[in-house]
Design an enzyme around this catalytic site. Structure first.
Site, PDB file in Angstrom:
ATOM      1  N   ASP A 112       0.890  -1.162   0.000  1.00 41.85           N
ATOM      2  CA  ASP A 112       0.000   0.000   0.000  1.00 41.85           C
ATOM      3  C   ASP A 112       0.925   1.207   0.000  1.00 41.85           C
ATOM      4  O   ASP A 112       1.753   1.358   0.920  1.00 41.85           O
ATOM      5  CB  ASP A 112      -0.883  -0.036   1.261  1.00 41.85           C
ATOM      6  CG  ASP A 112      -1.838   1.148   1.349  1.00 41.85           C
ATOM      7  OD1 ASP A 112      -1.521   2.220   0.783  1.00 41.85           O
ATOM      8  OD2 ASP A 112      -2.880   1.005   1.999  1.00 41.85           O
ATOM      9  N   SER A 139       2.120   9.017 -15.241  1.00 35.30           N
ATOM     10  CA  SER A 139       1.506  10.332 -15.059  1.00 35.30           C
ATOM     11  C   SER A 139       0.193  10.316 -15.814  1.00 35.30           C
ATOM     12  O   SER A 139      -0.633   9.408 -15.668  1.00 35.30           O
ATOM     13  CB  SER A 139       2.481  11.393 -15.576  1.00 35.30           C
ATOM     14  OG  SER A 139       1.903  12.665 -15.608  1.00 35.30           O
ATOM     15  N   LYS A 184      11.969   6.163  -3.097  1.00 32.23           N
ATOM     16  CA  LYS A 184      13.082   6.232  -2.141  1.00 32.23           C
ATOM     17  C   LYS A 184      13.462   4.854  -1.606  1.00 32.23           C
ATOM     18  O   LYS A 184      14.619   4.603  -1.279  1.00 32.23           O
ATOM     19  CB  LYS A 184      12.718   7.168  -0.978  1.00 32.23           C
ATOM     20  CG  LYS A 184      12.738   8.646  -1.392  1.00 32.23           C
ATOM     21  CD  LYS A 184      12.458   9.559  -0.228  1.00 32.23           C
ATOM     22  CE  LYS A 184      13.589   9.546   0.784  1.00 32.23           C
ATOM     23  NZ  LYS A 184      13.316  10.477   1.906  1.00 32.23           N
ATOM     24  N   LYS A 201      -0.633  15.100 -10.684  1.00 37.29           N
ATOM     25  CA  LYS A 201       0.075  14.623 -11.877  1.00 37.29           C
ATOM     26  C   LYS A 201       1.097  15.668 -12.360  1.00 37.29           C
ATOM     27  O   LYS A 201       2.168  15.308 -12.851  1.00 37.29           O
ATOM     28  CB  LYS A 201      -0.914  14.243 -12.990  1.00 37.29           C
ATOM     29  CG  LYS A 201      -1.769  13.011 -12.654  1.00 37.29           C
ATOM     30  CD  LYS A 201      -0.932  11.752 -12.406  1.00 37.29           C
ATOM     31  CE  LYS A 201      -1.784  10.499 -12.224  1.00 37.29           C
ATOM     32  NZ  LYS A 201      -0.996   9.291 -11.921  1.00 37.29           N
ATOM     33  N   TYR A 253      -6.502  16.206  -8.848  1.00 36.57           N
ATOM     34  CA  TYR A 253      -5.849  15.174  -9.667  1.00 36.57           C
ATOM     35  C   TYR A 253      -4.743  15.811 -10.508  1.00 36.57           C
ATOM     36  O   TYR A 253      -3.606  15.326 -10.532  1.00 36.57           O
ATOM     37  CB  TYR A 253      -6.886  14.487 -10.559  1.00 36.57           C
ATOM     38  CG  TYR A 253      -6.321  13.371 -11.395  1.00 36.57           C
ATOM     39  CD1 TYR A 253      -5.936  12.167 -10.823  1.00 36.57           C
ATOM     40  CD2 TYR A 253      -6.167  13.518 -12.777  1.00 36.57           C
ATOM     41  CE1 TYR A 253      -5.416  11.127 -11.591  1.00 36.57           C
ATOM     42  CE2 TYR A 253      -5.651  12.485 -13.549  1.00 36.57           C
ATOM     43  CZ  TYR A 253      -5.278  11.291 -12.957  1.00 36.57           C
ATOM     44  OH  TYR A 253      -4.758  10.270 -13.727  1.00 36.57           O
ATOM     45  N   ASN A 278       2.736   3.014 -10.687  1.00 35.34           N
ATOM     46  CA  ASN A 278       1.471   3.058 -11.424  1.00 35.34           C
ATOM     47  C   ASN A 278       0.270   3.335 -10.527  1.00 35.34           C
ATOM     48  O   ASN A 278      -0.724   3.905 -10.988  1.00 35.34           O
ATOM     49  CB  ASN A 278       1.285   1.709 -12.155  1.00 35.34           C
ATOM     50  CG  ASN A 278      -0.127   1.494 -12.613  1.00 35.34           C
ATOM     51  OD1 ASN A 278      -0.580   2.101 -13.581  1.00 35.34           O
ATOM     52  ND2 ASN A 278      -0.881   0.645 -11.899  1.00 35.34           N
TER      53      ASN A 278
END
Ligand code: NAP
Length: 269
Positions: free
Chosen positions: A55, A133, A115, A151, A147, A82
């Site tokens: 998650d 994106s 990271k 992006k 949103y 994704n």
């Protein structure tokens, strides 16, 4: 040549799930990560696919998924960020938890997964990070402020990150899909509309009625193909727009000033 390994987030559906199948079919090892692997019946039976719980808003699950992937396959050559979440409605009416979730998943989650994988890629002096994106990371439509904000953030982050990772042998990619008929609107979109703010209601209702009839491509596999190409083409190309709408809109907007872009978007509505 050594078999390559990719870790994909949000692999339970849509582009992520198609990407798992495509990488696997092309001989890659795949760490298919998702929030609820216990619900996934198809991917777990494929050779060289490891299902893991991840998650993007849960640091412990991120670390564990990366460790499990490396333990099973020895290395991670590519990361596909994704997992994503959307929201639709008037900014002023946006509930605080929707604002937070939008950024938690699409921005802070993506940063944390990146990271977690970077120490490994740095050690290898090799890797590719593919950030999913949207054409909405470079052009904006109404009532999708949150949103787009996330992006656009992913675009800026990726554009900057390529400078610091390039010298270490790690490339950064942006896949920018147009509108595709995945489950996104059904399972991943928080719609809060105009709330009780009457001033916005006519415009929002008009927009919402039109959005429902917008053509969305059924060719969802194209996005998996673009993700695969970005991860495997060995090039320095940063952006991969996918779909006729994304390609045309992004190309057209490059030739225009801000007002012309605004007028073009208004003409679609
Ligand atoms: P989707 O099928 O709804 O996929 C979204 C995925 O993100 C799901 O697997 C979902 O998992 C996962 N996810 C959500 N929150 C998560 C979290 N906290 N941790 C881990 N995974 C999480 O929709 P999609 O269209 O394939 O979307 C994939 C990406 O493409 C997103 O980043 C989206 O913004 C982007 N995109 C989509 C379109 C489009 O038209 N469809 C266009 C441009 C860009 P659960 O199954 O657990 O909910």
């Amino acid at each position: 040549m050594m078999t390559k390994t990719v870790l994909i987030t949000g692999a339970s559906s849509g582009f992520g799930k198609d990407a798992v199948r495509l990488f696997q079919k092309n001989g890659w090892n795949v760490v298919a990560s998702m929030r609820s692997p216990e619900r996934e019946a198809e991917l777990g039976v494929l050779d060289n696919v490891l299902l893991v719980r991840l998650d993007v808003t849960d640091s412990g699950s991120i670390q564990q998924a990366v460790e499990e992937g490396i333990a099973r396959f020895g290395r991670i050559d590519a990361l596909v960020n994704n997992a994503g979440h959307g929201s639709l409605g008037v900014l002023e009416a946006a509930p605080a938890e929707v604002v937070r979730q939008q950024f938690d998943v699409n921005v802070f989650g993506l940063i944390e997964v990146t990271k977690a994988v970077l120490p490994h890629m740095r050690k290898n002096r090799s890797g590719v990070i593919v950030n999913v994106s949207s054409m909405g990371g470079r052009v904006a439509f109404p009532f999708s402020t949150l949103y787009h904000a996330t992006k656009y953030a992913v675009e800026g982050l990726s554009e900057s990150l390529q400078f610091e990772l390039g010298p270490l042998g790690i490339r950064v990619k942006l896949v920018e899909p147009g509108g595709y008929k995945t489950d996104f609107a059904g399972r991943s979109l928080a719609t809060f509309g105009a709330g009780d703010l009457l001033d916005y209601q006519p415009a929002y209702n008009d927009f919402a009625g039109k959005v429902d009839t917008w053509p969305m491509s059924e060719r969802v596999w194209e996005v998996a193909e673009a993700i695969f190409e970005a991860a495997s083409d060995g090039s320095q190309q940063l952006r991969y727009p996918v779909g006729a709408d994304a390609v045309q809109l992004l190309e057209a907007s490059k030739q225009m000033d801000d007002l012309a872009v605004k007028n073009m978007i208004s003409s679609f509505l």
